[in-house]
Design an enzyme around this catalytic site. Structure first.
Site, PDB file in Angstrom:
ATOM      1  CG  ASP A  22      -2.073   0.956   1.102  1.00  0.00           C
ATOM      2  OD1 ASP A  22      -2.437   1.299  -0.053  1.00  0.00           O
ATOM      3  OD2 ASP A  22      -2.615   1.370   2.139  1.00  0.00           O
ATOM      4  CG  ASN A  70      -7.992  -1.988  -4.942  1.00  0.00           C
ATOM      5  OD1 ASN A  70      -7.069  -2.786  -4.756  1.00  0.00           O
ATOM      6  ND2 ASN A  70      -8.253  -1.026  -4.061  1.00  0.00           N
TER       7      ASN A  70
END
Ligand code: IPE
Ligand code: IPE
Ligand code: MG
Length: 236
Positions: A22, A70
């Site tokens: 991330d 996502n």
């Protein structure tokens, strides 16, 4: 000269490591670049870190590359990630003979473009006899994975279901038990990643953004793991 018959590959107390890669977007934003540039940089680091893990004797690496959630991102960003995965797969296919990496896509391939899906399946097939496992979590969600496992069990007519049955029907069935989850980017959450497998895994959280993650920091995470006492509910 090294005697190849007796030379042993290194082993690591960490058999299976996972990364929540991330911070790509923030890395790009800080440089005034589009988020896509962060993903491109992150893809390079991903290749370096995966190789570094195998060089350290780790047997299985799982990377969170694209979650079931996502898809809610802007289309241009999603397309850029799809393109990067296509590029990685072409690179993996070309370098197949030079390494011992078995690539397994974990997650559903249903929403992938036919071309990407075909390439993913081809690389999985061509690498299936290799030793080191690289699970690429792509269109992956931990909840989705459990639904998939339960559906498989139902389709087999299984009713007397055990924990081992569930583990054996997860996308990660070929990998050893998960030891360590590393999340970069500073957030302290699991974002629907390996929710069953991480029940007794150790966590390592770092503020370092994924494109800045390095082999040095990998070693720091591994040494921190080595210093932890895993009790698995027991007493020492
Ligand atoms: C992780 O980086 C990569 C994917 C989720 C595909 P992010 O894109 O989430 O980066 P941040 O969290 O916005 O910085
Ligand atoms: C987790 O990161 C998914 C990947 C790294 C692929 P996200 O950036 O999507 O997670 P949230 O939205 O911060 O929970
Ligand atoms: Mg993020």
């Amino acid at each position: 000269m090294q005697d190849t018959k007796t030379a042993k590959a290194p082993t690591s107390p960490v058999r299976h490591i996972a990364f929540i890669m991330d911070g790509n977007g923030r890395w790009a934003k800080r440089r005034g670049l589009p988020r896509q540039k962060g993903h491109a940089e992150g893809a390079k680091v991903f290749d370096t870190i995966v190789r570094a893990c195998f060089a350290r004797g780790i047997e299985a690496v799982t990377v969170y590359a694209f979650s079931t959630e996502n898809w809610s991102r802007p289309e241009a960003e999603v397309n850029a990630i799809m393109k990067l995965m296509g590029q990685y797969l072409r690179y993996a296919e070309k370098t197949l003979a030079d390494n011992d990496i078995r690539i397994i896509f974990i997650g559903s391939k249903d929403r992938l473009s036919p071309a990407l899906r075909k390439k993913a399946e081809a690389v999985e097939e061509k690498s299936k006899h290799k030793t080191h496992i690289l699970n690429i979590a792509f269109n992956y969600g931990g909840r989705d994975e459990l639904v998939y496992a339960f559906r498989q069990l139902a389709a087999e007519g299984k009713t007397d279901i055990t924990e081992d049955d569930i583990s054996a029907h997860l996308y990660t069935a070929a990998s050893p038990a998960l030891d360590l989850v590393v999340r970069t980017g500073g957030d302290i959450r699991i974002s629907n990643f390996l929710i069953w497998q991480s029940a007794y895994a150790e966590y390592y959280f770092t503020k370092t953004l994924w494109p800045d993650f390095s082999e040095e920091e990998l070693d720091k995470a591994l040494s921190e793991f080595g210093a932890r006492e895993r009790r698995f509910g027991g007493v020492q």
